[in-house]
Structure formats: structure tokens, C-alpha cells
Design a protein around this motif. Sequence first.
Motif, PDB file in Angstrom:
ATOM      1  N   ALA A  12       0.832  -1.208   0.000  1.00  0.00           N
ATOM      2  CA  ALA A  12       0.000   0.000   0.000  1.00  0.00           C
ATOM      3  C   ALA A  12       0.862   1.252   0.000  1.00  0.00           C
ATOM      4  O   ALA A  12       0.559   2.230  -0.689  1.00  0.00           O
ATOM      5  CB  ALA A  12      -0.923  -0.010   1.211  1.00  0.00           C
ATOM      6  N   LEU A  13       1.945   1.244   0.771  1.00  0.00           N
ATOM      7  CA  LEU A  13       2.829   2.396   0.834  1.00  0.00           C
ATOM      8  C   LEU A  13       3.470   2.680  -0.509  1.00  0.00           C
ATOM      9  O   LEU A  13       3.605   3.835  -0.931  1.00  0.00           O
ATOM     10  CB  LEU A  13       3.910   2.154   1.896  1.00  0.00           C
ATOM     11  N   GLN A  25      -6.914   7.152 -10.533  1.00  0.00           N
ATOM     12  CA  GLN A  25      -8.355   7.040 -10.637  1.00  0.00           C
ATOM     13  C   GLN A  25      -8.729   6.689 -12.067  1.00  0.00           C
ATOM     14  O   GLN A  25      -8.108   7.129 -13.021  1.00  0.00           O
ATOM     15  CB  GLN A  25      -9.016   8.359 -10.235  1.00  0.00           C
ATOM     16  N   GLY A  26      -9.763   5.857 -12.256  1.00  0.00           N
ATOM     17  CA  GLY A  26     -10.157   5.450 -13.589  1.00  0.00           C
ATOM     18  C   GLY A  26      -9.695   4.039 -13.877  1.00  0.00           C
ATOM     19  O   GLY A  26      -9.954   3.116 -13.105  1.00  0.00           O
ATOM     20  N   THR A  30      -8.677   0.143  -9.166  1.00  0.00           N
ATOM     21  CA  THR A  30      -8.755  -0.990  -8.247  1.00  0.00           C
ATOM     22  C   THR A  30      -7.613  -1.959  -8.488  1.00  0.00           C
ATOM     23  O   THR A  30      -7.361  -2.373  -9.624  1.00  0.00           O
ATOM     24  CB  THR A  30     -10.092  -1.732  -8.411  1.00  0.00           C
ATOM     25  N   PHE A  31      -6.916  -2.314  -7.409  1.00  0.00           N
ATOM     26  CA  PHE A  31      -5.867  -3.329  -7.448  1.00  0.00           C
ATOM     27  C   PHE A  31      -6.278  -4.473  -6.530  1.00  0.00           C
ATOM     28  O   PHE A  31      -6.813  -4.240  -5.443  1.00  0.00           O
ATOM     29  CB  PHE A  31      -4.523  -2.758  -6.982  1.00  0.00           C
ATOM     30  N   LEU A  50      -7.516  -2.887  -3.138  1.00  0.00           N
ATOM     31  CA  LEU A  50      -6.863  -1.626  -2.835  1.00  0.00           C
ATOM     32  C   LEU A  50      -7.363  -0.629  -3.867  1.00  0.00           C
ATOM     33  O   LEU A  50      -7.123  -0.779  -5.061  1.00  0.00           O
ATOM     34  CB  LEU A  50      -5.343  -1.781  -2.896  1.00  0.00           C
ATOM     35  N   GLU A  51      -8.110   0.386  -3.404  1.00  0.00           N
ATOM     36  CA  GLU A  51      -8.725   1.357  -4.295  1.00  0.00           C
ATOM     37  C   GLU A  51      -8.071   2.722  -4.103  1.00  0.00           C
ATOM     38  O   GLU A  51      -7.907   3.191  -2.976  1.00  0.00           O
ATOM     39  CB  GLU A  51     -10.224   1.444  -4.040  1.00  0.00           C
ATOM     40  N   ILE A  52      -7.704   3.338  -5.224  1.00  0.00           N
ATOM     41  CA  ILE A  52      -6.995   4.611  -5.191  1.00  0.00           C
ATOM     42  C   ILE A  52      -7.792   5.653  -5.956  1.00  0.00           C
ATOM     43  O   ILE A  52      -8.202   5.423  -7.094  1.00  0.00           O
ATOM     44  CB  ILE A  52      -5.599   4.483  -5.828  1.00  0.00           C
TER      45      ILE A  52
END
Length: 285
Positions: A12-13, A25-26, A30-31, A50-52
Motif C-alpha cells: 500500500a505504501l 483514478q479510472g 482498483t488493485f 486496494l482502491e486509489i
Amino acid sequence: MKNQFLKLFIIALLFVFIKTNSNAQGLNHTFLIGYAGGLDSHTSSLRGNLEIDSNSIIITPANFKMPFRGAQANISDQNGNLLMVTNGCWIADATGDTMQNGGGLNPGGFTNSWCDATSGIPDVHSNVILPWPGDSTKYILFHQTGNFNMPNSVSSELFYTTIDITQNGGLGSVTQKNMIAFQDTLDPGMSACKHANGRDWWIVIFKDNTDIIYKLLLTPTGITSITQQHLGMPNHNNYNGQPQFSPDGSKFAYHYYHGVPNAINHEIRLFNFDRCTGILSNGNL
């Protein structure tokens, strides 16, 4: 257990630093993350999304119907909604079930030995899903599998599969499957980078036991060119891995082993990349 969650935190870091240099985004919203470096099915309690977006990074638990071993690729729409995911054996749609006509990827004995209810293709970076240039309704999956007639999991061809996301009520349907882009002895693993024109895509993959890298150009009419370049490096082989472009596409790197993959023989090969011509240059030795 503590080490397992520490690995998740480190992943995540890393994405935090990537996020500062790219628009996550886009398409890349999502990972899928899991135990250690993969999404192995026996550790489902540690798997998650993991959503960014522009303001936050969120990790949520997830129970994937699709089993994973090493291969994994997914893509979201422009609003960050997950559209599809694959483990190299089949494609799941946004519901997590098999996409219409999405089964039976990568035909061959190697695939048959791995693709069951508990696993997927073991080779990481062996799948790439891209939006079709100039067509918001269409996607293309590049994928590969091993060959039992060659050492380890070297491939004998690069496949592609196309998806129309408007079909089956917006869940998508595979319209072409296991088409052969070209044939050669290929190392496991590939990567893609947007062309400088902002529309087309470069896809790169290594020829085994040489210093050659293949470069495919995907345009609105399909794969319009397949070229090769000698990198001027020691011959790479199936121990190479993790080919990646930098967020801005100006750099390309891959993980290199000296003969036997042990802790003292790891190096990173780094190159400049020209997004107009597809030429790699100034590689480090």
C-alpha cells in the motif's frame, strides 16, 4: 501473521508513492492484493481490494471467486468501477462470475495442469488488459502460457483476446479468443505503455535466451507493427521478470537474474523509453 500484514502495508505504501506521479483514478482505480506477492487461493482471508482515487487509498477485504497463483490482470472504467479480471485461465466480469465466452484462455497442457478450482497460471505479469484505441466499448487482453516442450514456463506464442463491454447487459462478452499475435520463444511477462499520441499502446515482451525485446504497436486497426530491438545486455532468460514502465512512460525497467535466482544475483536493468518511436536506450550494465 504479523509479517503477512506488514507486506500488505508495504504494498500500500508503494502505491502512495506511485499515486503522486500518476492518475490512478479510472482505469487503474482498483488493485487486487493478497498474501506475499500474490493472491494465492489458500490465503483468502488476507485478500482484498486496494482502491486509489485523488484523495484516498482504501483497502477492503474481498472474497474472490476466481483463484489466483501468479497471473493477474484487471481493469476499471473511467469512473473507477471494476470491469473485469483474469487469472490467465478465464475472465470474470464485474459480478465475479465467468464473463460470457470468457472461459478457456491459453489452450495447452501447461494451462491444463494449473487451471482448476484452486489455482491459475503461475507466471506473473503474463496478462495485460488495455482499452482498445479509439473505441470505448472494446478492450483487449494480451496473455501467454507456458510450454511443456521448453525449459520452465517459456511461451511459444503471445495470445490476444478481445472483449465488447456493451454486450450481455453491460457485463461484457468475449468476441475473439486465443488469437495468436505472433509466435517465438518468449519469456514470461510483458508490459504496456501509452504511445505519445495519447491513443495507441506499446506492448513489450522478451525473446528468451537473447538480448532481444519485441515491441507491438496497438492502434485503432489492431496490431499494426511488431518490431524487435537488441538491448545490448547479457542474454535474458526465463528468470527475468517484472517488466515495468514508469508512470510517465519515459523509463523502462525489468528484474534480472544472473543464471540461478538467488539473493546475491538480482539486478535491475533500467532504460530510457521513447514513447513516439518505441526505442529503448541508455541501458545500465
